[in-house]
Design a protein around this motif. Structure first.
Motif, PDB file in Angstrom:
ATOM      1  N   LYS A 125       6.998  -6.091  40.711  1.00 30.32           N
ATOM      2  CA  LYS A 125       6.213  -5.154  41.514  1.00 30.32           C
ATOM      3  C   LYS A 125       4.824  -4.892  40.940  1.00 30.32           C
ATOM      4  N   ALA A 126       4.700  -4.791  39.637  1.00 30.24           N
ATOM      5  CA  ALA A 126       3.379  -4.519  39.039  1.00 30.24           C
ATOM      6  C   ALA A 126       2.394  -5.634  39.392  1.00 30.24           C
ATOM      7  N   ALA A 127       2.865  -6.866  39.396  1.00 28.89           N
ATOM      8  CA  ALA A 127       2.001  -7.999  39.745  1.00 28.89           C
ATOM      9  C   ALA A 127       1.639  -7.963  41.233  1.00 28.89           C
ATOM     10  N   PHE A 128       2.596  -7.568  42.090  1.00 31.30           N
ATOM     11  CA  PHE A 128       2.289  -7.423  43.520  1.00 31.30           C
ATOM     12  C   PHE A 128       1.269  -6.294  43.717  1.00 31.30           C
ATOM     13  N   ASP A 129       1.453  -5.190  42.990  1.00 32.67           N
ATOM     14  CA  ASP A 129       0.493  -4.079  43.066  1.00 32.67           C
ATOM     15  C   ASP A 129      -0.903  -4.563  42.691  1.00 32.67           C
ATOM     16  N   ALA A 130      -0.988  -5.356  41.636  1.00 32.92           N
ATOM     17  CA  ALA A 130      -2.276  -5.874  41.163  1.00 32.92           C
ATOM     18  C   ALA A 130      -2.927  -6.780  42.205  1.00 32.92           C
ATOM     19  N   ALA A 131      -2.095  -7.400  43.049  1.00 33.59           N
ATOM     20  CA  ALA A 131      -2.595  -8.268  44.121  1.00 33.59           C
ATOM     21  C   ALA A 131      -2.755  -7.487  45.438  1.00 33.59           C
ATOM     22  N   ASN A 132      -2.793  -6.132  45.343  1.00 33.62           N
ATOM     23  CA  ASN A 132      -2.999  -5.287  46.527  1.00 33.62           C
ATOM     24  C   ASN A 132      -1.948  -5.554  47.607  1.00 33.62           C
ATOM     25  N   THR A 133      -0.681  -5.701  47.173  1.00 31.53           N
ATOM     26  CA  THR A 133       0.388  -6.090  48.098  1.00 31.53           C
ATOM     27  C   THR A 133       1.556  -5.108  48.038  1.00 31.53           C
TER      28      THR A 133
END
Length: 158
Positions: free
Chosen positions: A56-64
């Motif tokens: 999730k943190a990586a998705f958050d970083a990708a504005n997703t």
């Protein structure tokens, strides 16, 4: 008639965990991953949800934003989310409105019997609300990493 790549995804509002209602148009400006799974608290669905949770943190970083969808009721979705410590909302689509938009209800066979059920599928929607990518008939292993790579690529391009 399901949505095609490059087309605007039909707006929907659906009841979700955390006592919320998810409305797709309210998420404009963010990318959205909508993943459909057959049944809460089953092994494949638990693994897939856990993979999304762990990335999730990586998705958050990708504005997703991540949204999980099944035909389970809200109580089953809340229990599934709590037990697996999911850090995103799950949509209860008992009336199959969201399933219909994405055409994920398919004839399936289990133990020799045919029934209609959700085909494990994932959709990536861009910031304008258009379908950017789809995965149908998903195999769980390695799937979330593939979706994340697509989300990062899409975010970098915009």
């Amino acid at each position: 008639m399901s949505v095609e790549i490059g087309q605007l995804v039909a707006d929907f509002s659906a009841p979700a965990t955390g006592d919320t209602t998810v409305t797709l148009s309210e998420l404009r400006g963010k990318q959205v991953v909508v993943y459909f799974y057959p049944k809460a608290s089953t092994p494949g669905c638990t693994t897939e949800g856990g993979d999304f949770r762990d990335h999730k943190a990586a998705f958050d970083a990708a504005n997703t934003v991540i949204l999980g969808v099944s035909r389970d009721g809200l109580r089953a979705q809340e229990n599934f989310k709590a037990k697996q410590d999911f850090n995103f909302e799950l949509i209860s689509d008992k009336d199959e409105n969201v399933c219909t938009i994405f055409d994920v209800i398919k004839l399936k066979k289990m133990y020799g019997k045919e029934h209609l059920g959700i085909e494990r599928s994932t959709f990536l929607i861009d910031k304008e609300g258009k379908l950017a990518k789809e995965w149908r008939g998903v195999k769980v292993t390695g799937h979330v990493e593939e979706v994340l790579a697509a989300a990062e690529q899409l975010d970098a391009a915009s």
